[in-house]
Design an enzyme around this catalytic site. Structure first.
Site, PDB file in Angstrom:
ATOM      1  CG  ASN A   1      18.396  43.605 -17.044  1.00  0.00           C
ATOM      2  OD1 ASN A   1      17.214  43.480 -17.360  1.00  0.00           O
ATOM      3  ND2 ASN A   1      19.186  42.567 -16.796  1.00  0.00           N
ATOM      4  CD1 TRP A   2      14.666  49.016 -15.065  1.00  0.00           C
ATOM      5  CD2 TRP A   2      12.571  49.390 -15.770  1.00  0.00           C
ATOM      6  NE1 TRP A   2      14.439  50.378 -15.018  1.00  0.00           N
ATOM      7  CE2 TRP A   2      13.158  50.638 -15.448  1.00  0.00           C
ATOM      8  CE3 TRP A   2      11.254  49.372 -16.240  1.00  0.00           C
ATOM      9  CZ2 TRP A   2      12.480  51.844 -15.567  1.00  0.00           C
ATOM     10  CZ3 TRP A   2      10.581  50.590 -16.365  1.00  0.00           C
ATOM     11  CH2 TRP A   2      11.180  51.809 -16.034  1.00  0.00           C
ATOM     12  CE  LYS A   3      18.805  41.615 -13.347  1.00  0.00           C
ATOM     13  NZ  LYS A   3      19.649  40.896 -12.412  1.00  0.00           N
TER      14      LYS A   3
ATOM     15  CG  HIS B   1      21.118  38.640 -17.732  1.00  0.00           C
ATOM     16  ND1 HIS B   1      20.940  37.868 -16.598  1.00  0.00           N
ATOM     17  CD2 HIS B   1      21.471  39.872 -17.297  1.00  0.00           C
ATOM     18  CE1 HIS B   1      21.179  38.628 -15.539  1.00  0.00           C
ATOM     19  NE2 HIS B   1      21.492  39.846 -15.934  1.00  0.00           N
TER      20      HIS B   1
ATOM     21  CD  GLU C   1      18.975  37.540 -13.417  1.00  0.00           C
ATOM     22  OE1 GLU C   1      18.160  38.185 -14.087  1.00  0.00           O
ATOM     23  OE2 GLU C   1      19.610  38.025 -12.461  1.00  0.00           O
TER      24      GLU C   1
ATOM     25  CD  GLU D   1      25.285  41.727 -16.112  1.00  0.00           C
ATOM     26  OE1 GLU D   1      24.919  42.785 -15.608  1.00  0.00           O
ATOM     27  OE2 GLU D   1      24.495  40.827 -16.451  1.00  0.00           O
TER      28      GLU D   1
ATOM     29  N   GLY E   1      23.080  40.941  -8.011  1.00  0.00           N
ATOM     30  CA  GLY E   1      22.060  41.020  -6.966  1.00  0.00           C
ATOM     31  C   GLY E   1      22.544  40.607  -5.582  1.00  0.00           C
TER      32      GLY E   1
ATOM     33  CB  SER F   1      26.462  44.333  -6.655  1.00  0.00           C
ATOM     34  OG  SER F   1      25.742  43.149  -6.347  1.00  0.00           O
TER      35      SER F   1
ATOM     36  N   GLY G   1      21.086  46.285 -12.620  1.00  0.00           N
ATOM     37  CA  GLY G   1      19.800  45.630 -12.345  1.00  0.00           C
ATOM     38  C   GLY G   1      19.046  46.381 -11.264  1.00  0.00           C
ATOM     39  N   GLY G   2      19.159  45.891 -10.029  1.00  0.00           N
ATOM     40  CA  GLY G   2      18.383  46.417  -8.904  1.00  0.00           C
ATOM     41  C   GLY G   2      18.383  47.942  -8.786  1.00  0.00           C
TER      42      GLY G   2
HETATM   43  P1  PGA Z   1      22.299  43.821 -10.261  1.00  0.00           P
HETATM   44  O1  PGA Z   1      22.034  43.075 -11.665  1.00  0.00           O
HETATM   45  O2  PGA Z   1      22.731  45.230 -10.604  1.00  0.00           O
HETATM   46  O3  PGA Z   1      20.967  43.785  -9.540  1.00  0.00           O
HETATM   47  O4  PGA Z   1      23.384  43.070  -9.567  1.00  0.00           O
HETATM   48  C1  PGA Z   1      22.863  43.295 -12.772  1.00  0.00           C
HETATM   49  C2  PGA Z   1      22.361  42.495 -13.950  1.00  0.00           C
HETATM   50  O5  PGA Z   1      21.942  41.342 -13.768  1.00  0.00           O
HETATM   51  O6  PGA Z   1      22.362  42.997 -15.092  1.00  0.00           O
END
Ligand code: PGA
Length: 254
Positions: free
Chosen positions: A10-12, A93, A95, A165, A171, A211, A232-233
């Site tokens: 997930n590149w956000k 998600h 966010e 999640e 993150g 993470s 994500g990251g």
């Molecule tokens: P993260 O994000 O791997 O940077 O913790 C995961 C996500 O929000 O899908």
């Protein structure tokens, strides 16, 4: 671990066209790791270009509007994302729920629109740290997921992936214990079996997200009922993302 683990990046809100080189590298390496299903969800602006660059991996969207078209300045419909090459959409998600006040009902409506547009869906759920500390994580997450699932889901085993999640793990570098992940995924599995029956409910993949990195992927992917990861990251460079894909290939071998 499910038979074929599913690893989704997930590149956000990251990535300009320069990032297409990473997508290409992920795609090329994934062609030799067929035991793992690999996908990325770039921002809308890169969906079409990514779709054209890759041969093996899936490409998806990170959201969609519940309506197919209309007067919604700045929004993108599921039909439009699918037309650009998205084969799935990540919905609900945390966010989006936090930054845009998305309710469970809105997430369900978006999921419904994505299915209607022919996409698969990855439905996210997860508790806050407060909820976990209060000992209410499992009841919160199963209730949130149940209320976010669309009504027009005809073949859950094909169309639905769930991503658990925990908000406090996204993150932050912190992760739940393998036991806590296993317990939550088992609670989600029980809900899926209750809703869709033993056969189909068992086949829906449940991803862990929060993470996930090459260093901890093996351990997290080995937890009970974990069918892959939403990353994500660590999905922003081919090197770290492929480290996770390779860990998934190892667990599939084991
Ligand atoms: P993260 O994000 O791997 O940077 O913790 C995961 C996500 O929000 O899908």
């Amino acid at each position: 671990m499910a038979e074929r683990p599913y690893i989704v990046g997930n590149w956000k809100m990251n990535g300009t066209r320069a990032m297409l080189a990473q997508a290409r590298a992920i795609d090329r390496a994934s062609q030799n790791l067929m035991k793992v299903e690999v996908a990325i969800a770039p921002p809308y602006t890169l969906i079409h270009a990514t779709h054209r660059e890759v041969e093996q991996i899936g490409v998806g969207a990170q959201d969609c509007h519940p309506d197919p078209e209309g007067a919604h300045t700045g929004d993108i419909s599921a039909t439009m994302a699918a037309d650009a090459g998205a084969k799935f959409a990540i919905l609900g998600h945390s966010e989006r729920r936090q930054d845009h006040g998305e309710s469970n009902a809105l997430v369900a409506a978006k999921a419904s629109a994505a299915l209607e547009a022919g996409m698969r869906i990855i439905l996210c759920c997860g508790e806050s740290e407060e909820t976990r500390d209060a000992g209410k994580a499992e009841s919160f997450v199963t209730r949130q997921l149940k209320a976010s699932l669309p009504e027009n889901l005809e073949s859950p085993e094909e169309s639905l992936t769930v991503a658990y999640e925990p908000i406090w793990a996204i993150g932050t570098g912190r992760t739940p214990t393998v036991e806590d992940i296993g317990a939550m995924h088992s609670a989600i599995r029980a809900l899926l079996v209750e809703l869709y029956g033993e056969e189909q409910g068992q086949l829906v993949r449940i991803l862990y997200g929060g993470s996930v990195k090459p260093e901890n992927a093996r351990e997290l992917l080995d937890a009970d009922e974990v069918g892959g990861a939403l990353v994500g990251g660590a999905s922003l460079t081919a090197e770290s993302f492929l480290g996770i894909v390779m860990a998934a290939a190892d667990t599939a071998d084991a």
